[in-house]
Design a protein around this motif. Structure first.
Motif, PDB file in Angstrom:
ATOM      1  N   LEU A  45       0.838  -1.188   0.000  1.00  0.00           N
ATOM      2  CA  LEU A  45       0.000   0.000   0.000  1.00  0.00           C
ATOM      3  C   LEU A  45       0.878   1.245   0.000  1.00  0.00           C
ATOM      4  O   LEU A  45       1.911   1.280   0.677  1.00  0.00           O
ATOM      5  N   LEU A  46       0.457   2.246  -0.727  1.00  0.00           N
ATOM      6  CA  LEU A  46       1.073   3.564  -0.695  1.00  0.00           C
ATOM      7  C   LEU A  46       0.172   4.455   0.145  1.00  0.00           C
ATOM      8  O   LEU A  46      -1.033   4.551  -0.113  1.00  0.00           O
ATOM      9  N   PHE A  59      -3.504   1.059  -3.776  1.00  0.00           N
ATOM     10  CA  PHE A  59      -3.092  -0.333  -3.900  1.00  0.00           C
ATOM     11  C   PHE A  59      -1.955  -0.445  -4.914  1.00  0.00           C
ATOM     12  O   PHE A  59      -1.810   0.389  -5.817  1.00  0.00           O
ATOM     13  N   GLU A  60      -1.200  -1.499  -4.782  1.00  0.00           N
ATOM     14  CA  GLU A  60      -0.045  -1.720  -5.652  1.00  0.00           C
ATOM     15  C   GLU A  60      -0.438  -1.726  -7.122  1.00  0.00           C
ATOM     16  O   GLU A  60       0.298  -1.219  -7.976  1.00  0.00           O
ATOM     17  N   ARG A  61      -1.601  -2.273  -7.430  1.00  0.00           N
ATOM     18  CA  ARG A  61      -2.038  -2.393  -8.823  1.00  0.00           C
ATOM     19  C   ARG A  61      -2.266  -1.036  -9.488  1.00  0.00           C
ATOM     20  O   ARG A  61      -2.316  -0.939 -10.710  1.00  0.00           O
ATOM     21  N   GLU A  62      -2.399   0.034  -8.670  1.00  0.00           N
ATOM     22  CA  GLU A  62      -2.599   1.370  -9.235  1.00  0.00           C
ATOM     23  C   GLU A  62      -1.301   1.979  -9.755  1.00  0.00           C
ATOM     24  O   GLU A  62      -1.344   2.918 -10.544  1.00  0.00           O
ATOM     25  N   ALA A  66       2.583   6.342 -10.799  1.00  0.00           N
ATOM     26  CA  ALA A  66       1.436   6.997 -11.428  1.00  0.00           C
ATOM     27  C   ALA A  66       0.611   7.761 -10.398  1.00  0.00           C
ATOM     28  O   ALA A  66       0.155   8.882 -10.652  1.00  0.00           O
ATOM     29  N   VAL A  67       0.436   7.168  -9.222  1.00  0.00           N
ATOM     30  CA  VAL A  67      -0.334   7.831  -8.169  1.00  0.00           C
ATOM     31  C   VAL A  67       0.384   9.086  -7.694  1.00  0.00           C
ATOM     32  O   VAL A  67      -0.222  10.154  -7.544  1.00  0.00           O
ATOM     33  N   ASP A  73       0.283  16.692  -9.526  1.00  0.00           N
ATOM     34  CA  ASP A  73      -0.515  17.583 -10.362  1.00  0.00           C
ATOM     35  C   ASP A  73      -1.698  18.170  -9.599  1.00  0.00           C
ATOM     36  O   ASP A  73      -2.043  19.343  -9.782  1.00  0.00           O
ATOM     37  N   ARG A  74      -2.315  17.365  -8.736  1.00  0.00           N
ATOM     38  CA  ARG A  74      -3.567  17.787  -8.101  1.00  0.00           C
ATOM     39  C   ARG A  74      -3.369  18.519  -6.776  1.00  0.00           C
ATOM     40  O   ARG A  74      -4.194  19.352  -6.399  1.00  0.00           O
TER      41      ARG A  74
END
Length: 200
Positions: A45-46, A59-62, A66-67, A73-74
């Protein structure tokens, strides 16, 4: 021909320098976001926090990179790996996966959700440990009681899974539905809350 001499890197020194940077990164020098990773029974987990509170669990799959790019940016581009800053959150995750029922006690930052999605997250926080609610029943509690699909979207885009328990929302027919961490993870989390043990 001469070659440049590169002195060996002392990992302990690098760690001490990073800890010093982390300790000094407060007030006006604070980064926009702090993060750390956790190895858990449902994968890596991040966990990312602003000065206001935990803002993102991924989750790792994200995809960690990229997260973090999206958050840069946000929310802001100054992002620092700060494991110690997030120790309290890490302890909660450890306890949760060991069967503890306490809600997340740390401050949260919900700026990544707005409007109706933010309203849905507020209702999600009231769903007790070990309980399930259907998307339709959750919609009925909101200002738009027929917006079942929008409730599903709010759950699917929840920036704080586990902390805000969207895994407790299932379809009216009893099937689990979609989940950011994957349907198999959702099944395991529901089993954990039903039995106190996370199945393999």
């Amino acid at each position: 021909m001469t070659t440049a001499f590169t002195p060996p890197v002392d990992p302990a020194l690098l760690e001490r320098l990073h800890e010093d940077l982390e300790a000094r990164a407060t007030g006006e020098r604070a980064p926009d976001l702090h993060y750390r990773t956790l190895d858990t029974p449902v994968g890596r987990l991040l966990v990312v926090a602003s000065e206001a509170g935990v803002a993102r669990v991924a989750f790792e799959r994200e995809g960690e990179d990229a997260v973090l790019r999206s958050l840069a940016d946000r929310i802001g581009p100054r992002i620092l790996r700060s494991p110690k800053r997030l120790d309290p959150a890490a302890r909660w995750f450890d306890a949760y996966f060991a069967g503890a029922r306490d809600p997340f006690p740390e401050p949260i930052d919900t700026r990544l959700a707005r409007g109706f999605r933010l309203e849905v997250l507020g209702h999600l926080r009231t769903v007790p440990y070990g309980h399930r609610i259907s998307y339709a029943a959750l919609a009925a509690e909101t200002s738009s009681p027929k917006a079942v699909r929008a409730v599903g979207t709010a759950c699917a885009t929840n920036p704080l899974p586990l902390v805000i328990p969207c895994h407790r929302v299932t379809r009216s027919d009893g099937t689990v539905g979609a989940y950011l961490g994957g349907p198999e993870t959702k099944v395991r989390l529901l089993a954990l809350e039903a039995t106190g043990t996370l199945p393999d």
